[in-house]
Design a protein around this motif. Sequence first.
Motif, PDB file in Angstrom:
ATOM      1  N   LEU A 172       1.005 -22.010  12.571  1.00 48.66           N
ATOM      2  CA  LEU A 172       0.256 -20.963  11.894  1.00 48.66           C
ATOM      3  C   LEU A 172       1.193 -19.885  11.370  1.00 48.66           C
ATOM      4  O   LEU A 172       2.191 -19.545  12.008  1.00 48.66           O
ATOM      5  CB  LEU A 172      -0.764 -20.327  12.847  1.00 48.66           C
ATOM      6  N   LYS A 173       0.849 -19.343  10.224  1.00 44.55           N
ATOM      7  CA  LYS A 173       1.607 -18.241   9.640  1.00 44.55           C
ATOM      8  C   LYS A 173       1.325 -16.981  10.453  1.00 44.55           C
ATOM      9  O   LYS A 173       0.178 -16.585  10.625  1.00 44.55           O
ATOM     10  CB  LYS A 173       1.187 -18.058   8.180  1.00 44.55           C
ATOM     11  N   ALA A 174       2.394 -16.356  10.951  1.00 42.13           N
ATOM     12  CA  ALA A 174       2.222 -15.177  11.805  1.00 42.13           C
ATOM     13  C   ALA A 174       2.394 -13.874  11.039  1.00 42.13           C
ATOM     14  O   ALA A 174       1.973 -12.820  11.522  1.00 42.13           O
ATOM     15  CB  ALA A 174       3.218 -15.217  12.967  1.00 42.13           C
ATOM     16  N   ASN A 175       3.008 -13.923   9.873  1.00 40.57           N
ATOM     17  CA  ASN A 175       3.271 -12.695   9.123  1.00 40.57           C
ATOM     18  C   ASN A 175       2.305 -12.545   7.953  1.00 40.57           C
ATOM     19  O   ASN A 175       1.477 -13.430   7.690  1.00 40.57           O
ATOM     20  CB  ASN A 175       4.721 -12.688   8.612  1.00 40.57           C
ATOM     21  N   ILE A 176       2.408 -11.440   7.259  1.00 41.15           N
ATOM     22  CA  ILE A 176       1.644 -11.232   6.033  1.00 41.15           C
ATOM     23  C   ILE A 176       2.581 -11.385   4.842  1.00 41.15           C
ATOM     24  O   ILE A 176       3.801 -11.451   5.006  1.00 41.15           O
ATOM     25  CB  ILE A 176       0.984  -9.838   6.011  1.00 41.15           C
ATOM     26  N   ASN A 177       2.011 -11.445   3.660  1.00 41.08           N
ATOM     27  CA  ASN A 177       2.834 -11.469   2.450  1.00 41.08           C
ATOM     28  C   ASN A 177       3.213 -10.030   2.118  1.00 41.08           C
ATOM     29  O   ASN A 177       2.380  -9.253   1.656  1.00 41.08           O
ATOM     30  CB  ASN A 177       2.057 -12.097   1.293  1.00 41.08           C
ATOM     31  N   PRO A 178       4.460  -9.635   2.358  1.00 39.07           N
ATOM     32  CA  PRO A 178       4.828  -8.232   2.150  1.00 39.07           C
ATOM     33  C   PRO A 178       4.710  -7.789   0.701  1.00 39.07           C
ATOM     34  O   PRO A 178       4.560  -6.596   0.421  1.00 39.07           O
ATOM     35  CB  PRO A 178       6.280  -8.175   2.644  1.00 39.07           C
ATOM     36  N   ASP A 179       4.746  -8.748  -0.235  1.00 35.22           N
ATOM     37  CA  ASP A 179       4.643  -8.392  -1.651  1.00 35.22           C
ATOM     38  C   ASP A 179       3.260  -7.838  -1.988  1.00 35.22           C
ATOM     39  O   ASP A 179       3.100  -7.123  -2.977  1.00 35.22           O
ATOM     40  CB  ASP A 179       4.940  -9.618  -2.513  1.00 35.22           C
ATOM     41  N   ASN A 180       2.278  -8.155  -1.170  1.00 36.66           N
ATOM     42  CA  ASN A 180       0.927  -7.628  -1.403  1.00 36.66           C
ATOM     43  C   ASN A 180       0.731  -6.231  -0.829  1.00 36.66           C
ATOM     44  O   ASN A 180      -0.289  -5.592  -1.096  1.00 36.66           O
ATOM     45  CB  ASN A 180      -0.115  -8.569  -0.793  1.00 36.66           C
ATOM     46  N   ILE A 181       1.685  -5.769  -0.039  1.00 41.84           N
ATOM     47  CA  ILE A 181       1.543  -4.459   0.597  1.00 41.84           C
ATOM     48  C   ILE A 181       2.660  -3.512   0.160  1.00 41.84           C
ATOM     49  O   ILE A 181       2.397  -2.373  -0.241  1.00 41.84           O
ATOM     50  CB  ILE A 181       1.562  -4.589   2.135  1.00 41.84           C
ATOM     51  N   LEU A 186       4.211  -0.531  -5.876  1.00 40.63           N
ATOM     52  CA  LEU A 186       3.617   0.509  -5.052  1.00 40.63           C
ATOM     53  C   LEU A 186       4.528   1.729  -4.974  1.00 40.63           C
ATOM     54  O   LEU A 186       4.089   2.864  -5.194  1.00 40.63           O
ATOM     55  CB  LEU A 186       3.340  -0.030  -3.651  1.00 40.63           C
ATOM     56  N   PHE A 187       5.798   1.507  -4.671  1.00 35.66           N
ATOM     57  CA  PHE A 187       6.716   2.639  -4.531  1.00 35.66           C
ATOM     58  C   PHE A 187       6.991   3.313  -5.869  1.00 35.66           C
ATOM     59  O   PHE A 187       7.174   4.531  -5.935  1.00 35.66           O
ATOM     60  CB  PHE A 187       8.019   2.167  -3.873  1.00 35.66           C
ATOM     61  N   ASP A 188       7.003   2.527  -6.959  1.00 34.72           N
ATOM     62  CA  ASP A 188       7.153   3.130  -8.284  1.00 34.72           C
ATOM     63  C   ASP A 188       5.951   4.011  -8.615  1.00 34.72           C
ATOM     64  O   ASP A 188       6.095   5.089  -9.221  1.00 34.72           O
ATOM     65  CB  ASP A 188       7.309   2.048  -9.345  1.00 34.72           C
ATOM     66  N   THR A 189       4.772   3.564  -8.218  1.00 37.35           N
ATOM     67  CA  THR A 189       3.559   4.354  -8.463  1.00 37.35           C
ATOM     68  C   THR A 189       3.599   5.657  -7.676  1.00 37.35           C
ATOM     69  O   THR A 189       3.288   6.736  -8.216  1.00 37.35           O
ATOM     70  CB  THR A 189       2.316   3.540  -8.072  1.00 37.35           C
ATOM     71  N   LEU A 190       3.970   5.567  -6.399  1.00 35.32           N
ATOM     72  CA  LEU A 190       4.062   6.778  -5.578  1.00 35.32           C
ATOM     73  C   LEU A 190       5.128   7.734  -6.134  1.00 35.32           C
ATOM     74  O   LEU A 190       4.925   8.957  -6.170  1.00 35.32           O
ATOM     75  CB  LEU A 190       4.390   6.402  -4.132  1.00 35.32           C
ATOM     76  N   GLN A 191       6.257   7.155  -6.575  1.00 37.64           N
ATOM     77  CA  GLN A 191       7.316   7.982  -7.154  1.00 37.64           C
ATOM     78  C   GLN A 191       6.830   8.645  -8.449  1.00 37.64           C
ATOM     79  O   GLN A 191       7.128   9.820  -8.702  1.00 37.64           O
ATOM     80  CB  GLN A 191       8.549   7.112  -7.434  1.00 37.64           C
ATOM     81  N   GLY A 192       6.067   7.871  -9.237  1.00 35.51           N
ATOM     82  CA  GLY A 192       5.539   8.426 -10.475  1.00 35.51           C
ATOM     83  C   GLY A 192       4.564   9.563 -10.222  1.00 35.51           C
ATOM     84  O   GLY A 192       4.579  10.585 -10.929  1.00 35.51           O
ATOM     85  N   ILE A 193       3.703   9.407  -9.239  1.00 37.54           N
ATOM     86  CA  ILE A 193       2.751  10.480  -8.894  1.00 37.54           C
ATOM     87  C   ILE A 193       3.500  11.720  -8.448  1.00 37.54           C
ATOM     88  O   ILE A 193       3.188  12.846  -8.875  1.00 37.54           O
ATOM     89  CB  ILE A 193       1.778   9.990  -7.799  1.00 37.54           C
ATOM     90  N   GLN A 194       4.497  11.521  -7.592  1.00 34.47           N
ATOM     91  CA  GLN A 194       5.279  12.655  -7.088  1.00 34.47           C
ATOM     92  C   GLN A 194       5.988  13.388  -8.228  1.00 34.47           C
ATOM     93  O   GLN A 194       5.904  14.622  -8.327  1.00 34.47           O
ATOM     94  CB  GLN A 194       6.302  12.156  -6.065  1.00 34.47           C
ATOM     95  N   GLU A 195       6.658  12.648  -9.095  1.00 32.69           N
ATOM     96  CA  GLU A 195       7.419  13.285 -10.181  1.00 32.69           C
ATOM     97  C   GLU A 195       6.501  13.945 -11.192  1.00 32.69           C
ATOM     98  O   GLU A 195       6.841  15.001 -11.750  1.00 32.69           O
ATOM     99  CB  GLU A 195       8.311  12.242 -10.856  1.00 32.69           C
ATOM    100  N   ARG A 215      -3.600  -1.552  -6.070  1.00 31.99           N
ATOM    101  CA  ARG A 215      -2.829  -1.860  -4.864  1.00 31.99           C
ATOM    102  C   ARG A 215      -3.712  -1.811  -3.620  1.00 31.99           C
ATOM    103  O   ARG A 215      -3.553  -2.617  -2.702  1.00 31.99           O
ATOM    104  CB  ARG A 215      -1.662  -0.883  -4.694  1.00 31.99           C
ATOM    105  N   LEU A 216      -4.665  -0.902  -3.605  1.00 30.41           N
ATOM    106  CA  LEU A 216      -5.582  -0.812  -2.465  1.00 30.41           C
ATOM    107  C   LEU A 216      -6.467  -2.052  -2.372  1.00 30.41           C
ATOM    108  O   LEU A 216      -6.754  -2.550  -1.283  1.00 30.41           O
ATOM    109  CB  LEU A 216      -6.442   0.445  -2.576  1.00 30.41           C
TER     110      LEU A 216
END
Length: 293
Positions: A172-181, A186-195, A215-216
């Motif tokens: 069984l797969k124990a991890n998640i797909n990190p690309d979906n989280i 995601l980080f570019d969006t957060l950086q864009g909001i901040q800037e 993303r949500l």
Amino acid sequence: MRVTQGMLASNSIRNLSNSYTQMGKYQDQLATGKKITKPSDDPVVAMKGMYYRSNLTEVEQYKRNLSESYLWMENSEAGIEQVNEALQRVRELTVQGSNGTLSESDKEAIAREVEQIKKDIMTVANTQIAGRYIFNGTNTSNPPVADGGNGALQANLNTNNYLVEVSRGVSLKANINPDNIFNQELFDTLQGIQETLEGIGTGDLNILLGTLDKRLDILSAERSELGARYNRLEMVEARIDQQEVIATRILSDNEDADVERVILDLTTQESIHRAALSVGARIIQPTLMDFLR
């Protein structure tokens, strides 16, 4: 055939020796609780015992593997929950920041909170369990997210499945797909909001808010998929627990001595031994040679 006194004595001693051997066997069974103490006592029981014990060891290993899967999935669930709450807060702040009545100092304060949330999400992405990064696929020795400088975060994700064998032929797969989280978007969006809130970016908060909502939605889908795998893991655990009970019972039936029967056999053998001693005492009578010595 002529039966001599020596033959009677020899047979009596041999029978007494056999009787001692039988009593010794029953006493060993009572002391150890096992039917046999060495393979030569019963080769069939010994051979079956090796096979049953191998099955039980296999089941116990699968239970340890299940514990590892639970550890990964439960920590992944906790991480997803924390990121979801963080992004919901960013969404609220973005909606608040898009209000045209806010002053520059108000937007700056909101930007600082978004920055801290962004860093907290990076901390979640770099979660370690027993020294392994659980959100970086099979590349568990390297962090999935790093500081790219100037406050920007860089995602370097491994999306391979981390598989754990939880039953014979079942992994069984124990991890998640990190690309979906934790992907770069995601980080570019957060950086864009901040800037944008800081006044140094040219992004549109409404467009950035739409990207954040996307993303949500992806995060929620990944969480649902994790929940489905967790439910399957519980079903596998129930089956493994049942197999352990059966394997333990079969091993016990094969090797463990029936204490009540062993006590009865030992008591019977002691009675036989006493009778043999009594008969032997009558057989080995004094002879003329005893008086001539």
